[in-house]
Design a protein around this motif. Structure first.
Motif, PDB file in Angstrom:
ATOM      1  N   ILE A 244       0.896  -1.061   0.030  1.00  0.00           N
ATOM      2  CA  ILE A 244       0.010   0.049   0.102  1.00  0.00           C
ATOM      3  C   ILE A 244       0.913   1.186   0.196  1.00  0.00           C
ATOM      4  O   ILE A 244       0.793   2.122  -0.483  1.00  0.00           O
ATOM      5  CB  ILE A 244      -1.022  -0.046   1.288  1.00  0.00           C
ATOM      6  CG1 ILE A 244      -2.266  -0.961   0.734  1.00  0.00           C
ATOM      7  CG2 ILE A 244      -1.696   1.452   1.471  1.00  0.00           C
ATOM      8  CD1 ILE A 244      -2.957  -1.462   2.181  1.00  0.00           C
ATOM      9  N   SER A 245       1.875   1.152   0.771  1.00  0.00           N
ATOM     10  CA  SER A 245       2.917   2.251   0.599  1.00  0.00           C
ATOM     11  C   SER A 245       3.605   2.746  -0.765  1.00  0.00           C
ATOM     12  O   SER A 245       3.613   3.699  -0.984  1.00  0.00           O
ATOM     13  CB  SER A 245       4.048   2.029   1.797  1.00  0.00           C
ATOM     14  OG  SER A 245       3.307   2.070   3.032  1.00  0.00           O
ATOM     15  N   TRP A 246       4.028   1.483  -1.356  1.00  0.00           N
ATOM     16  CA  TRP A 246       4.451   1.569  -2.676  1.00  0.00           C
ATOM     17  C   TRP A 246       3.306   2.261  -3.604  1.00  0.00           C
ATOM     18  O   TRP A 246       3.721   3.090  -4.387  1.00  0.00           O
ATOM     19  CB  TRP A 246       4.891   0.377  -3.176  1.00  0.00           C
ATOM     20  CG  TRP A 246       6.181  -0.228  -2.450  1.00  0.00           C
ATOM     21  CD1 TRP A 246       6.901   0.490  -1.719  1.00  0.00           C
ATOM     22  CD2 TRP A 246       6.660  -1.647  -2.638  1.00  0.00           C
ATOM     23  NE1 TRP A 246       7.948  -0.208  -1.492  1.00  0.00           N
ATOM     24  CE2 TRP A 246       7.609  -1.504  -1.696  1.00  0.00           C
ATOM     25  CE3 TRP A 246       6.100  -2.606  -3.141  1.00  0.00           C
ATOM     26  CZ2 TRP A 246       8.400  -2.847  -1.593  1.00  0.00           C
ATOM     27  CZ3 TRP A 246       6.738  -4.031  -3.053  1.00  0.00           C
ATOM     28  CH2 TRP A 246       7.927  -4.018  -2.329  1.00  0.00           C
ATOM     29  N   LEU A 247       2.007   1.590  -3.596  1.00  0.00           N
ATOM     30  CA  LEU A 247       0.996   2.321  -4.511  1.00  0.00           C
ATOM     31  C   LEU A 247       0.575   3.640  -4.268  1.00  0.00           C
ATOM     32  O   LEU A 247       0.584   4.378  -4.835  1.00  0.00           O
ATOM     33  CB  LEU A 247      -0.335   1.232  -4.096  1.00  0.00           C
ATOM     34  CG  LEU A 247      -0.165  -0.043  -4.525  1.00  0.00           C
ATOM     35  CD1 LEU A 247      -1.445  -0.807  -4.363  1.00  0.00           C
ATOM     36  CD2 LEU A 247       0.257  -0.101  -6.122  1.00  0.00           C
ATOM     37  N   LEU A 248       0.615   4.129  -2.846  1.00  0.00           N
ATOM     38  CA  LEU A 248       0.431   5.499  -2.407  1.00  0.00           C
ATOM     39  C   LEU A 248       1.621   6.425  -3.172  1.00  0.00           C
ATOM     40  O   LEU A 248       1.432   7.370  -3.343  1.00  0.00           O
ATOM     41  CB  LEU A 248       0.157   5.691  -1.156  1.00  0.00           C
ATOM     42  CG  LEU A 248      -1.076   5.091  -0.627  1.00  0.00           C
ATOM     43  CD1 LEU A 248      -1.368   5.411   0.912  1.00  0.00           C
ATOM     44  CD2 LEU A 248      -2.195   5.562  -1.123  1.00  0.00           C
TER      45      LEU A 248
END
Length: 103
Positions: free
Chosen positions: A74-78
């Motif tokens: 999720i951090s990468w996607l954000l």
């Protein structure tokens, strides 16, 4: 003494819009990432039995591993969401500001 180009940029309403929009997006995305990490750490600290549930009967891998991996993903996607805006609408605003400043 302040450079007149900097004053012209700071006086441009598009610059104020760019700063406002970019700051709001950065704050929102940061809050999402920090909230996810904080919640995960609170579960680790106060309810570790939730994360200790095995994924399969008698398996060694627990539910905590995929949840931790999901938080990282999720951090990468954000980060990708921010890059999308930085290279799209924010870049366009930045180009408009430069073009108007150099007239």
């Amino acid at each position: 003494m302040s450079d007149p180009i900097y004053e012209k940029v700071r006086g441009n309403p598009k610059f104020a819009e760019l700063v406002r929009r970019r700051g709001r997006l950065a704050a929102l995305l940061s809050a999402l990432v920090l909230g996810a990490y904080y919640c995960f750490m609170m579960v680790v600290a106060f309810a570790p039995q939730i994360l200790a549930v095995p994924l399969t009967e008698g398996g060694a891998l627990t539910i905590g591993a995929p949840i931790g991996a999901a938080i990282i993903i999720i951090s990468w996607l954000l980060t990708g969401v921010y890059s999308h805006f930085a290279n799209g609408p924010f870049e366009q605003l930045n180009n408009d500001i430069v073009r108007e400043t150099l007239k």
